[in-house]
Every structure is written in C-alpha cells, then in structure tokens.
Design an enzyme around this catalytic site. Structure first.
Site, PDB file in Angstrom:
ATOM      1  N   HIS A  64     -64.978 103.000 -13.540  1.00 40.57           N
ATOM      2  CA  HIS A  64     -65.534 104.334 -13.280  1.00 40.57           C
ATOM      3  C   HIS A  64     -65.659 104.626 -11.788  1.00 40.57           C
ATOM      4  CE1 HIS A  64     -69.887 103.184 -12.577  1.00 40.57           C
ATOM      5  NE2 HIS A  64     -69.630 102.223 -13.432  1.00 40.57           N
ATOM      6  N   ASP A 167     -70.945  99.172  -7.859  1.00 40.53           N
ATOM      7  CA  ASP A 167     -70.921  99.716  -9.221  1.00 40.53           C
ATOM      8  C   ASP A 167     -70.429 101.161  -9.141  1.00 40.53           C
ATOM      9  OD1 ASP A 167     -71.382 100.524 -11.805  1.00 40.53           O
ATOM     10  OD2 ASP A 167     -73.570 100.312 -11.729  1.00 40.53           O
ATOM     11  N   GLU A 197     -69.502 107.813 -15.903  1.00 40.65           N
ATOM     12  CA  GLU A 197     -69.991 106.650 -16.655  1.00 40.65           C
ATOM     13  C   GLU A 197     -71.502 106.552 -16.564  1.00 40.65           C
ATOM     14  OE1 GLU A 197     -71.107 102.286 -17.243  1.00 40.65           O
ATOM     15  OE2 GLU A 197     -71.483 103.595 -15.564  1.00 40.65           O
ATOM     16  N   GLU A 198     -72.022 106.704 -15.364  1.00 41.49           N
ATOM     17  CA  GLU A 198     -73.459 106.499 -15.148  1.00 41.49           C
ATOM     18  C   GLU A 198     -74.296 107.553 -15.862  1.00 41.49           C
ATOM     19  OE1 GLU A 198     -74.584 103.882 -13.972  1.00 41.49           O
ATOM     20  OE2 GLU A 198     -73.097 103.026 -12.611  1.00 41.49           O
ATOM     21  N   ASP A 220     -66.038  96.336 -14.602  1.00 41.31           N
ATOM     22  CA  ASP A 220     -67.271  96.862 -14.010  1.00 41.31           C
ATOM     23  C   ASP A 220     -68.116  95.693 -13.479  1.00 41.31           C
ATOM     24  OD1 ASP A 220     -69.416  98.596 -13.361  1.00 41.31           O
ATOM     25  OD2 ASP A 220     -69.214  99.708 -15.240  1.00 41.31           O
ATOM     26  N   HIS A 307     -77.699  98.852  -8.934  1.00 40.32           N
ATOM     27  CA  HIS A 307     -78.397 100.145  -8.852  1.00 40.32           C
ATOM     28  C   HIS A 307     -79.449 100.181  -7.742  1.00 40.32           C
ATOM     29  CE1 HIS A 307     -77.103 101.854 -13.036  1.00 40.32           C
ATOM     30  NE2 HIS A 307     -76.102 101.363 -12.338  1.00 40.32           N
TER      31      HIS A 307
HETATM   32 CO    CO Z   1     -74.128 101.405 -13.154  1.00 41.01          CO
HETATM   33 ZN    ZN Z   2     -70.815 100.531 -13.607  1.00 41.14          ZN
END
Ligand code: CO
Ligand code: ZN
Length: 335
Positions: A64, A167, A197-198, A220, A307
């Site tokens: 992503h 990410d 995606e998130e 990922d 994150h």
């Molecule tokens: Co993520």
């Molecule tokens: Zn991810």
C-alpha cells in the site's frame, strides 16, 4: 545498501486517499521495467509483466502506498486546527510531534488551562484535548479537509532504517526493486500499489477483483518483539529475515501460499520467520475476499514502533524479502 528508492518513497506525502505523489514517483521508477501499467478509478497503480512458463499462473504482489495521518475538521479564528485520525494514529503518539500538511508544518499542542487540567488531559489524552498550531496560519491554505502526516526525515544508520512511513513504503520499495531487478519470469507477475489500506483496505479489494490472480501476496510491515518488555505473545524480531504470515486479527493466510513461500525460501537458503499477529491486519484481508475468493498470503518485514514517527526496520530483512519474491515468480504453482 542501496536505499535510494526507499528514501524517495518515504519522503513523499501520501495519506490514505491522497497517494498521487507516491504513485508518480513509483511510475517513474518502474515504467521501463514492466510490459505496461494502469491506474484504476480508485487510484491503485497496477503494473504487469508476462511470464513464459508452460503452466504459468498469475501472481499478484501488493503493497500500500498510503500512510496514516490526520484530517482537519475545524479551524478557529486564530487559525488553530482540530484534527481526526485517518487510519491508526493515536493522540498519545501525535502530541508533541510535527505534522506535515503537504508542505506546511504544524505542531501538536494540548489544552492546559490549569495545572490539574494539564495533568488530566495528559492522562486521558484524546483528540478533544489536542490541536494543531501552524505558524502564520493565514499565509497557508490549510483548512477543513486538509490531510497531514508525521513530519520526519528518514535516517539510515548502520543497517537500520528509521522513518514514519516504513508502513508501507518499505513494501512499495520491495515491489519496485523486484520489478527493477527481474531476470526471467515463469509466472505472470502483477504488481499493485494500493490506496487506502490504512483507512479501509478499499484499494486491495478492488485491484484483486480486477486482476483475479491465482495467488496474491500482501507485502507490508509487522510488529516485532525484540525491545524491552515487548509484547510477550509476539515472536517476530528484526534481522532474522522476512516473516511469512499465518494469521492476524483480520485474515488467515491460505495454507498453500504459506507452504509455497516456505518451500521457496528453504530451497534457496533464504531465512524467514513465521508470523502470527494477534492484532492488526493488512491488504491480505482486502485481497482474499474479492470475487469468488483469492488464495492470499502475506510477506512481512518485522518493524519496531509501527504507526509512530520512528518506525525502525532492518535493511537485511528487506533484501532477503526481495530475493524471495523474485524466486517465487519462477516457481511452478500447482493448484
Ligand atoms: Co499501518
Ligand atoms: Zn501497512
């Protein structure tokens, strides 16, 4: 280590739904290395290269393009902003950080009218209690609906990489580098750089419906447990090779795909670890429940502090992951 591609990709602005800048960089990097590519209506970038195998199948690799961020919901008369999360971003982690609103920098402050209120707000931190302060707000066009992401330059130190956008620009980098260094292909290779995606996994779902691959693999990051008092129910660590996902809280990997990844790694002396994650999920969840079902698995790079503004991974795991992906395209798939 050749980290040029990753550096370009992590420096690009790309919250969920606003991935154009990342996509444009990727197109430049891959366009001379694929048969063709297209952008679908949702914004996914899909590229392909046909294989020559007698019993070839369609393999899809997905990563992503988007990253977590915030969106502005309110602006007061003096220009202070209120924000909401876009994807898994928490007030505890963004308080005190710098945010980048596509070129305009804001800092995150907290309400603190009295000493007690300050203590209380820190303890029960919530998006109600924090705001974004943009220097000279009148000069900049940041308002309701503007997106922001963590502002932080990537750092490459020894064999580790630190950036808020690993990410999943690390997955995008692996897909780009696979395409750029392919020699022979047995299977037909489809590579999808997905959107959102998130936020909702919307991109993965749509692209898999379009491509209908025989095997789909989401690439990922995943959690790691090699720090002080890390999650004791988690096994992945940095520096022991990419992780083959068996399950996370959203999806169970197809058993053939898990075995295919393991077998290919073992045959070629590529290290790998097994991944079971008791939280989170990836595009695999979007990919598998499309059309009449897609055989899906995931390849993950163990990463610390996912994150946060300082996600950390080990470059060697990335290189071994790319090796594995390249070899997989040459494997005969027998189901
Ligand atoms: Co993520
Ligand atoms: Zn991810």
């Amino acid at each position: 280590m050749n980290t040029e591609t990753l550096k370009k990709l992590v420096e690009a602005f790309g919250p969920s739904g606003r991935e154009e800048k990342v996509r444009n960089i990727i197109i430049e990097l891959i366009k001379d290395h694929v048969d063709d590519y297209k952008i679908d209506r949702l914004g996914n970038l899909i590229a392909w290269k046909k294989g020559t195998g007698l019993n070839k199948k369609k393999i899809l690799f997905d990563a992503h393009m988007d990253q977590i961020g915030v969106i502005v919901t309110y602006k007061d008369k003096r220009g202070f902003l209120r924000v909401e999360p876009v994807g898994g971003i928490t007030p505890q982690v963004i308080y005190g950080t710098r945010l980048n609103f596509d070129g305009v920098i804001g800092v995150v402050g907290i309400e603190r009218e009295t000493a007690n209120a300050y203590k209380d707000n820190l303890k029960n931190l919530d998006f109600d209690k924090i705001y974004v302060d943009i220097a000279a707000p009148s000069k900049f066009d940041v308002g309701i609906g503007s997106f922001g992401v963590y502002d932080a330059n990537p750092i490459f130190v020894d064999t580790k990489v630190i950036s808020p956008a690993l990410d999943d620009r690390i997955g995008c980098t692996m897909l780009v580098e696979t395409l750029r260094s392919l020699d022979s292909l047995y299977n037909d290779l489809y590579v999808a750089f997905s959107v959102q995606e998130e936020h909702s996994l919307a991109g993965a779902r749509v692209e898999a419906f379009d491509i209908k691959p025989d095997v789909a693999i989401a690439v990922d990051v995943t959690d790691s447990a090699d720090t002080p008092k890390a999650d004791k129910r988690t096994s992945m660590v940095l520096g022991k090779g990419p992780a083959i996902k068996v399950m996370d809280s959203l999806s169970v990997s197809n058993s053939y795909v898990v075995e295919l990844l393991k077998r290919t790694a073992e045959k070629n002396n590529i290290r790998y670890q097994m991944e079971v994650l008791h939280m989170g999920g990836t595009d695999a969840y979007g990919l598998e429940r499309t059309a009449n079902g897609i055989s899906t698995g995931a390849l993950s790079i163990p990463t610390r502090y996912i994150h946060t503004p300082s996600e950390v991974c080990e470059w060697g795991d990335v290189e071994e992951g790319i090796q594995l992906m390249k070899l997989l395209i040459k494997e005969e798939i027998t189901f």
